[in-house]
Design an enzyme around this catalytic site. Structure first.
Site, PDB file in Angstrom:
ATOM      1  N   GLU A   1       0.862  -1.184   0.000  1.00 43.96           N
ATOM      2  CA  GLU A   1       0.000   0.000   0.000  1.00 43.96           C
ATOM      3  C   GLU A   1       0.897   1.232   0.000  1.00 43.96           C
ATOM      4  OE1 GLU A   1      -3.406  -0.280   2.456  1.00 43.96           O
ATOM      5  OE2 GLU A   1      -3.867   1.860   2.350  1.00 43.96           O
ATOM      6  N   ARG A   2       0.647   2.116  -0.962  1.00 44.37           N
ATOM      7  CA  ARG A   2       1.459   3.325  -1.146  1.00 44.37           C
ATOM      8  C   ARG A   2       2.918   2.976  -1.420  1.00 44.37           C
ATOM      9  NH1 ARG A   2      -3.074   5.525  -2.410  1.00 44.37           N
ATOM     10  NH2 ARG A   2      -4.563   5.579  -0.702  1.00 44.37           N
TER      11      ARG A   2
ATOM     12  N   LYS B   1      -3.392   0.286  14.111  1.00 44.76           N
ATOM     13  CA  LYS B   1      -4.263   1.330  13.547  1.00 44.76           C
ATOM     14  C   LYS B   1      -5.672   0.932  13.951  1.00 44.76           C
ATOM     15  CE  LYS B   1      -5.787   3.107   9.000  1.00 44.76           C
ATOM     16  NZ  LYS B   1      -5.434   3.226   7.570  1.00 44.76           N
TER      17      LYS B   1
ATOM     18  N   GLU C   1     -10.226   4.935   9.433  1.00 40.91           N
ATOM     19  CA  GLU C   1     -10.476   4.508   8.049  1.00 40.91           C
ATOM     20  C   GLU C   1     -11.016   3.085   7.964  1.00 40.91           C
ATOM     21  OE1 GLU C   1      -6.686   5.329   6.078  1.00 40.91           O
ATOM     22  OE2 GLU C   1      -7.333   7.375   5.707  1.00 40.91           O
TER      23      GLU C   1
ATOM     24  N   ARG D   1      -1.381   4.094  16.936  1.00 44.37           N
ATOM     25  CA  ARG D   1      -1.403   5.241  16.032  1.00 44.37           C
ATOM     26  C   ARG D   1      -2.480   6.259  16.387  1.00 44.37           C
ATOM     27  NH1 ARG D   1      -2.106   4.279  10.407  1.00 44.37           N
ATOM     28  NH2 ARG D   1      -0.401   5.587   9.694  1.00 44.37           N
TER      29      ARG D   1
ATOM     30  N   ARG E   1     -11.353  17.735  10.550  1.00 45.78           N
ATOM     31  CA  ARG E   1     -10.446  16.586  10.581  1.00 45.78           C
ATOM     32  C   ARG E   1      -9.095  16.872  11.241  1.00 45.78           C
ATOM     33  NH1 ARG E   1      -8.487  12.956   5.434  1.00 45.78           N
ATOM     34  NH2 ARG E   1      -6.545  12.249   6.357  1.00 45.78           N
TER      35      ARG E   1
ATOM     36  N   ASP F   1      -2.229  14.480   6.832  1.00 46.34           N
ATOM     37  CA  ASP F   1      -1.784  13.212   6.264  1.00 46.34           C
ATOM     38  C   ASP F   1      -0.610  13.346   5.305  1.00 46.34           C
ATOM     39  OD1 ASP F   1      -1.632  10.603   5.567  1.00 46.34           O
ATOM     40  OD2 ASP F   1      -3.508  10.509   4.458  1.00 46.34           O
TER      41      ASP F   1
ATOM     42  N   GLU G   1       5.838   9.719  13.299  1.00 45.36           N
ATOM     43  CA  GLU G   1       5.680   8.887  12.089  1.00 45.36           C
ATOM     44  C   GLU G   1       5.902   9.766  10.866  1.00 45.36           C
ATOM     45  OE1 GLU G   1       2.276   6.119  11.805  1.00 45.36           O
ATOM     46  OE2 GLU G   1       2.046   6.702   9.708  1.00 45.36           O
TER      47      GLU G   1
ATOM     48  N   GLU H   1       3.788   8.992  -1.188  1.00 41.09           N
ATOM     49  CA  GLU H   1       2.377   8.925  -1.573  1.00 41.09           C
ATOM     50  C   GLU H   1       1.874  10.248  -2.155  1.00 41.09           C
ATOM     51  OE1 GLU H   1      -0.093   7.911   1.753  1.00 41.09           O
ATOM     52  OE2 GLU H   1      -1.956   8.166   0.613  1.00 41.09           O
TER      53      GLU H   1
ATOM     54  N   HIS I   1      -3.908  18.655   0.359  1.00 43.27           N
ATOM     55  CA  HIS I   1      -4.931  17.660   0.043  1.00 43.27           C
ATOM     56  C   HIS I   1      -5.734  18.021  -1.206  1.00 43.27           C
ATOM     57  CE1 HIS I   1      -7.768  14.421   0.725  1.00 43.27           C
ATOM     58  NE2 HIS I   1      -7.130  14.065   1.829  1.00 43.27           N
TER      59      HIS I   1
HETATM   60  O1  GCW Z   1      -2.369   8.439   3.936  1.00 43.79           O
HETATM   61  C1  GCW Z   1      -3.321   7.476   4.157  1.00 43.79           C
HETATM   62  C2  GCW Z   1      -3.117   6.492   3.057  1.00 43.79           C
HETATM   63  C3  GCW Z   1      -3.604   5.115   3.423  1.00 43.79           C
HETATM   64  C4  GCW Z   1      -2.971   4.722   4.745  1.00 43.79           C
HETATM   65  C5  GCW Z   1      -3.399   5.722   5.801  1.00 43.79           C
HETATM   66  C6  GCW Z   1      -2.771   5.448   7.147  1.00 43.79           C
HETATM   67  C7  GCW Z   1      -2.275   2.539   5.427  1.00 43.79           C
HETATM   68  O2  GCW Z   1      -3.740   6.965   1.906  1.00 43.79           O
HETATM   69  O3  GCW Z   1      -3.239   4.244   2.384  1.00 43.79           O
HETATM   70  O4  GCW Z   1      -3.312   3.421   5.128  1.00 43.79           O
HETATM   71  O5  GCW Z   1      -2.985   6.995   5.424  1.00 43.79           O
HETATM   72  O6  GCW Z   1      -1.778   6.087   7.463  1.00 43.79           O
HETATM   73  O7  GCW Z   1      -3.260   4.607   7.886  1.00 43.79           O
END
Ligand code: GCW
Length: 725
Positions: free
Chosen positions: A190-191, A310, A314, A347, A359, A388, A410, A416, A544
């Site tokens: 992922e990413r 996590k 999400e 996290r 947010r 993010d 982190e 990404e 964003h």
């Molecule tokens: O930035 C977002 C990403 C997700 C990622 C999430 C996270 C792993 O688009 O892909 O999931 O953050 O940090 O949990």
């Protein structure tokens, strides 16, 4: 059958002619494909220097028989042999002009008292006399300390530094220095933009790729001491015996390099793989399930590091599903790990639709009240900014808000939001900016770095995580220059006060060239690269506004998604009256989460650093910026500047042709050409999009953007890599 000589000759000529005829074929004789990273150890070209080094290292004496001591032997045999161009003698007694490496346990002339304060990972490197013999001594309390010291010593040679009169004492400023791999068990990352996951789960535990060892070596060489193997969007299967056996195999490979293994866990694992009815952290049977799971893991991996979680973010399950707090969830896992010395990295990247709160404010609102409620072996892991991993964000207000809870940094190493693996963006300057920012939590000088290293609030544990950019690509990171981001992450996790520039220069010497002109050119490129990218992507605090889903390229028009705070229009708020998100006291008042005077400085558009202007303020298109231009003109200028600067990067890179390896040169050249196209696309798309609202002309002296907004909006990138699954 014997082939006549003439035929063989003709055949050879034929093969060679194939290469010369194929006008576009590339054939690299030296095969510098990037696999060796910064551990190339090419021969030192300066013969005088080579001689001087050889004089100091007439022989080596590495005490001890541990796996780590043997790794040191191998590394030195290879590195010194290659750099100094001769076979290095390994002796087992003290001689003059020797490199001596050991611990108080392995060498009796090493005084334990002199190593006090170095802990398990620190080391000393000193030029000194022992028994009348001049030696260079690398000493530490542990084998891993001597390994770190060895890499430091080799780095001195690789960067052509003096090794006369050495007196170096090093200890890491941060305890837990880990990579986070967002790698799924099916090898999708992922990413991830550098191929598949490097973990071949199917072939483990029996098939052990050389790459696993080289991965551990590379990490040890920059002081990374842990790795979270799997995605934070975790598959519960990772905790089944079938996978734990594979994890054990990796842990066994990594152990002598000082690299501990950690796992991301899914909070609902008791239900998903344990057959339980609930995963409620206050349920005794659930607690027992985790205790037994921890025991099972430690039986296999006695030095297992712990869990990364996590939760309630999400769509991931978490304690909130059972009406419990993040602290209650984290503590249950912490209690299961504590008897074995493990930790929980919990996290803080949480935001929920149901909460009617902006947010950027949610993580703070959720975690600040929990300060003091976490067990001692819990660290809360916070992304550097409150949203993010955007090209630029202010620091997360959680840094400095929780004296009793260690806040772990982190950073994202994978890019990404920064152009994947075709844009050259050195992240050292971004990390440095975040770590050096003053939170003012305990008055002036309370930098984020001091919060993270635990010194500000005297926390008993500290950590820094980097979301890895590593994959199965031969050159590990997809783009050779992006190896520097793995490198700088490790070096800064060890010592966050090392400057981004120092580290960049080190890396260039070790990876590309010693030629001063090359070092200067590449260093300038690297140091400017992040600001350039901010300019062509998200200048003046915009954030964003990227393409939806894959996050590649511009997408300021993105709207109408499942939730508002996934769209771009939510963040830039461009309208006839102006642009930017009012997070000041007249708006959603996110500034209130910062300590004074940061809060006051951020509250006013007049005092806020211009880089963050539109993050915190909604301003009219005619607002006067520091340059004297209106906001609209300034915005356009920055987009243009950013794109133009990429062209300059390309021009400057071209001057390196012939001075660095051809293959490396060409790879970066191709990537820069893509970056150039992309930078202009960002520029044109964003300027055209925002112009609809500003209704103002492109400032004088600048060309009109090419293309139409419709064309940019219609662009699609099917199968862009790295998307979540
Ligand atoms: O930035 C977002 C990403 C997700 C990622 C999430 C996270 C792993 O688009 O892909 O999931 O953050 O940090 O949990």
């Amino acid at each position: 059958m014997k082939i006549p000589k003439v035929s063989r000759l003709l055949f050879a000529v034929f093969i060679l002619s194939l290469f010369s005829q194929a006008s576009n074929a590339q054939f690299y004789f030296n095969n510098e494909d990037g696999y060796r990273l910064w551990l190339k150890y090419d021969a030192i070209a300066d013969r005088k220097l080579q001689k001087a080094y050889s004089k100091h290292i007439g022989s080596t004496y590495i005490a001890g028989e541990s796996d780590t001591a043997n790794i040191i032997r191998q590394e030195l045999r290879y590195a010194l042999g290659s750099m100094l161009n001769h076979n290095v003698e390994f002796s087992d007694n003290l001689k003059k002009n020797q490199l001596v490496i050991g611990t108080p346990d392995s060498l009796d002339f090493i005084n334990r008292d002199e190593l006090k304060g170095l802990g398990d990972e620190g080391y000393r490197i000193r030029s000194q006399k022992i028994d009348g013999k001049n030696v260079t001594l690398i000493s530490a309390n542990s084998d891993v300390g001597t390994l770190y010291g060895t890499y430091h010593f080799l780095r001195l040679l690789q960067t052509q530094s003096s090794i006369d009169d050495l007196n170096i004492t090093e200890t890491p400023k941060i305890d837990v220095r880990v990579l986070n791999h967002w790698d799924n068990l099916d090898r999708h990352v992922e990413r991830g933009y550098a191929g598949e996951s490097i973990w071949d789960w199917h072939k483990l535990p029996d098939y052990k790729y050389q790459r696993y060892y080289d991965y551990a070596r590379a990490n040890a060489s920059i002081g990374i001491n842990g790795t979270v193997l799997n995605n934070v969007n975790a598959a519960p299967l990772i905790l089944t015996p079938h996978y734990l056996e594979k994890v054990e195999a990796l842990a066994t490979i990594f152990r002598p390099y000082g690299l501990k293994v950690y796992l991301s866990v899914k909070f609902s694992s008791p239900q998903l793989i344990g057959g339980m009815k609930t995963s409620d952290p206050l349920d005794k049977e659930v607690q027992q399930w985790w205790k037994e799971k921890a025991d099972e893991i430690y039986k296999r991996i006695p030095d297992f590091g712990g869990f990364l979680v996590k939760a309630n973010s999400e769509g991931q399950p978490g304690p909130g599903d059972f009406g419990r707090t993040h602290a209650e969830g984290a503590n249950m896992l912490a209690d299961a790990l504590a008897p074995h010395g493990g930790i929980v990295m919990w996290r803080a990247f949480v935001y929920a639709n149901e909460k009617n709160e902006e947010r950027s404010k949610q993580a703070y609102s959720e975690f600040k009240p929990l300060d003091g409620k976490f067990r001692e072996n819990v660290l809360v892991q916070v992304k550097n900014g409150p949203i993010d991993f955007q090209p630029r964000e202010p620091f997360s207000p959680l840094f400095g808000a929780t004296p009793k809870t260690p806040m772990m940094m982190e950073f994202q190493v994978t890019m990404e939001y920064l152009g994947f693996s075709t844009h050259l963006v050195y992240l050292g300057t971004m990390y440095e900016e975040a770590l050096k920012t003053d939170t003012h939590a305990k008055g002036k000088g309370s930098t984020v770095g001091k919060v993270v290293d635990g010194s500000l609030f005297n926390n008993s544990i500290s950590g820094m995580a980097g979301v890895a950019n590593i994959g199965s690509d031969r050159n590990w990171t997809g783009h050779i220059m992006l190896q520097s981001n793995w490198y700088v992450f490790g070096r800064m996790a060890w010592d966050h006060e090392l400057g981004a520039k120092t580290i960049a220069d080190e890396w260039i010497h070790m990876t590309l060239s010693d030629e001063p002109q090359v070092v200067d050119t590449v260093s300038d490129l690297m140091m400017a690269s992040r600001e350039i990218t901010v300019n062509y992507m998200t200048p003046l605090g915009l954030h964003h506004i990227m393409g939806v889903g894959h996050h590649y390229g511009p997408g300021p028009w993105v709207k109408d998604l499942g939730r508002d705070d996934w769209t771009s229009v939510y963040y830039h708020r461009a309208a006839k009256d102006g642009i930017g998100f009012d997070r000041s006291p007249s708006g959603v008042n996110a500034v209130a989460q910062y300590h004074s005077p940061v809060r006051d400085i951020y509250s006013s558009p007049e005092t806020i650093p211009e880089e963050l202007l539109l993050w915190f303020h909604h301003l009219s298109w005619d607002y006067k910026t520091k340059s004297g231009r209106t906001l609209w003109d300034e915005l356009v200028h920055r987009y243009y500047q950013g794109a133009e600067d990429v062209s300059k990067m390309l021009t400057s890179w071209k001057t390196l042709e012939g001075t660095i390896d051809d293959q490396q040169f060409n790879q970066v050249l191709m990537a820069l050409q893509i970056q150039q196209q992309e930078a202009y696309r960002w520029r044109n798309a964003c300027v055209l999009y925002f112009q609809q609202f500003s209704q103002r002309p492109i400032p004088e002296g600048l060309q009109k953007p090419e293309g139409s907004l419709e064309e940019y909006e219609a662009m699609r990138f099917p199968h862009a890599p790295g998307q979540g699954r």
